[in-house]
Enzyme design. Structure first.
Site, PDB file in Angstrom:
ATOM      1  N   PHE A 206      65.414  -9.180   2.522  1.00 19.14           N
ATOM      2  CA  PHE A 206      65.985  -9.937   1.400  1.00 19.14           C
ATOM      3  C   PHE A 206      66.197  -9.051   0.165  1.00 19.14           C
ATOM      4  O   PHE A 206      66.124  -9.519  -0.967  1.00 19.14           O
ATOM      5  CB  PHE A 206      65.118 -11.145   1.052  1.00 19.14           C
ATOM      6  CG  PHE A 206      64.855 -12.052   2.219  1.00 19.14           C
ATOM      7  CD1 PHE A 206      65.909 -12.655   2.914  1.00 19.14           C
ATOM      8  CD2 PHE A 206      63.561 -12.286   2.656  1.00 19.14           C
ATOM      9  CE1 PHE A 206      65.665 -13.480   3.993  1.00 19.14           C
ATOM     10  CE2 PHE A 206      63.316 -13.110   3.738  1.00 19.14           C
ATOM     11  CZ  PHE A 206      64.372 -13.707   4.418  1.00 19.14           C
ATOM     12  N   ARG A 207      66.412  -7.766   0.395  1.00 20.62           N
ATOM     13  CA  ARG A 207      66.646  -6.777  -0.657  1.00 20.62           C
ATOM     14  C   ARG A 207      65.454  -6.615  -1.599  1.00 20.62           C
ATOM     15  O   ARG A 207      65.595  -6.152  -2.742  1.00 20.62           O
ATOM     16  CB  ARG A 207      67.937  -7.098  -1.442  1.00 20.62           C
ATOM     17  CG  ARG A 207      69.159  -7.258  -0.539  1.00 20.62           C
ATOM     18  CD  ARG A 207      70.457  -7.147  -1.282  1.00 20.62           C
ATOM     19  NE  ARG A 207      70.675  -5.799  -1.812  1.00 20.62           N
ATOM     20  CZ  ARG A 207      71.100  -4.762  -1.075  1.00 20.62           C
ATOM     21  NH1 ARG A 207      71.312  -4.891   0.218  1.00 20.62           N
ATOM     22  NH2 ARG A 207      71.296  -3.595  -1.645  1.00 20.62           N
ATOM     23  N   LEU A 208      64.276  -6.980  -1.122  1.00 23.44           N
ATOM     24  CA  LEU A 208      63.049  -6.723  -1.878  1.00 23.44           C
ATOM     25  C   LEU A 208      62.531  -5.349  -1.467  1.00 23.44           C
ATOM     26  O   LEU A 208      61.527  -5.211  -0.764  1.00 23.44           O
ATOM     27  CB  LEU A 208      62.019  -7.825  -1.613  1.00 23.44           C
ATOM     28  CG  LEU A 208      62.463  -9.223  -2.070  1.00 23.44           C
ATOM     29  CD1 LEU A 208      61.416 -10.262  -1.672  1.00 23.44           C
ATOM     30  CD2 LEU A 208      62.689  -9.240  -3.580  1.00 23.44           C
ATOM     31  N   HIS A 209      63.252  -4.323  -1.906  1.00 21.02           N
ATOM     32  CA  HIS A 209      62.992  -2.965  -1.454  1.00 21.02           C
ATOM     33  C   HIS A 209      61.671  -2.431  -2.004  1.00 21.02           C
ATOM     34  O   HIS A 209      61.119  -2.946  -2.978  1.00 21.02           O
ATOM     35  CB  HIS A 209      64.137  -2.044  -1.878  1.00 21.02           C
ATOM     36  CG  HIS A 209      65.492  -2.555  -1.511  1.00 21.02           C
ATOM     37  ND1 HIS A 209      65.809  -2.956  -0.238  1.00 21.02           N
ATOM     38  CD2 HIS A 209      66.605  -2.743  -2.271  1.00 21.02           C
ATOM     39  CE1 HIS A 209      67.070  -3.357  -0.207  1.00 21.02           C
ATOM     40  NE2 HIS A 209      67.566  -3.251  -1.433  1.00 21.02           N
TER      41      HIS A 209
END
Length: 204
Positions: A182-185
């Site tokens: 979820f693009r929570l890098h």
């Protein structure tokens, strides 16, 4: 190995970023099909306009990240004038990225001679034949230069041109990025100070 596993805060903060980079590069050498050392190099010209291109990382150690080029190329002129650069390595197969910013120095003649001698003869001929980044009237002109140099050197050694050498980017910052769901890098930036390296986790 889970390529997308998150990095542990305390474990990363106590790592030497040079060691962490070596570990990530070792993983990339196993997983990347082509050129795990390919990296974008960003410089600026006299007007402050950014310039970026791909180069190959040839050496790296605690002193910095080394690549080689023609000093009379555009990047050569920009680096010699400003002595600062940024690098980015992106390994798509691992979903990882490393960014580097820092000052730039020219490698020693001994280092440049050693690396130049290790290159295939065709690459050494090419380095002498190319006026890199300057206008070329036709491909035939370049091919004639290559042919003439091949005849000139025959089976002999091809010396390193005086305008061909290496730059070392001495990092003041190294950032490690790993892709997250979820693009929570996952991001850590290491900054060099008088006491060594300090790490901080960044928002994605």
């Amino acid at each position: 190995m889970d390529k997308t596993a998150l990095m542990d805060d305390e474990a990363v903060k106590h790592r030497d970023p040079n060691e962490l980079f070596r570990d990530w590069m070792a993983d990339a050498e196993k997983s990347e099909v082509n050129d795990p050392g390919a990296m974008s190099l960003a410089t600026v010209d006299g007007d402050g306009l950014p310039d970026v291109r791909m180069v190959l990382l040839k050496e790296y150690d605690d002193r910095g990240f080394v690549f080689y080029t023609n000093f009379e190329s555009r990047k050569g002129h920009e680096l010699l004038a400003h002595r600062k650069a940024a690098l980015c390595l992106h390994w798509k197969s691992l979903r990882r990225q490393v960014r580097v910013r820092g000052s730039v120095e020219v490698v020693s003649d001994a280092e440049a001679d050693r690396y130049f001698a290790s290159r295939p003869k065709g690459s050494r001929i090419g380095a002498k034949a190319s006026d890199q980044s300057r206008p070329l009237d036709s491909r035939a002109t370049l091919e004639r230069r290559v042919h003439d140099l091949e005849a000139q050197y025959g089976d002999g050694d091809v010396p390193r041109p005086p305008n061909w050498s290496g730059f070392r980017v001495i990092p003041s910052e190294i950032e490690f990025w790993r892709d997250g769901e979820f693009r929570l890098h996952d991001r850590f930036r290491f900054t060099r100070n008088d006491d060594g390296w300090q790490a901080v986790r960044l928002y994605p």
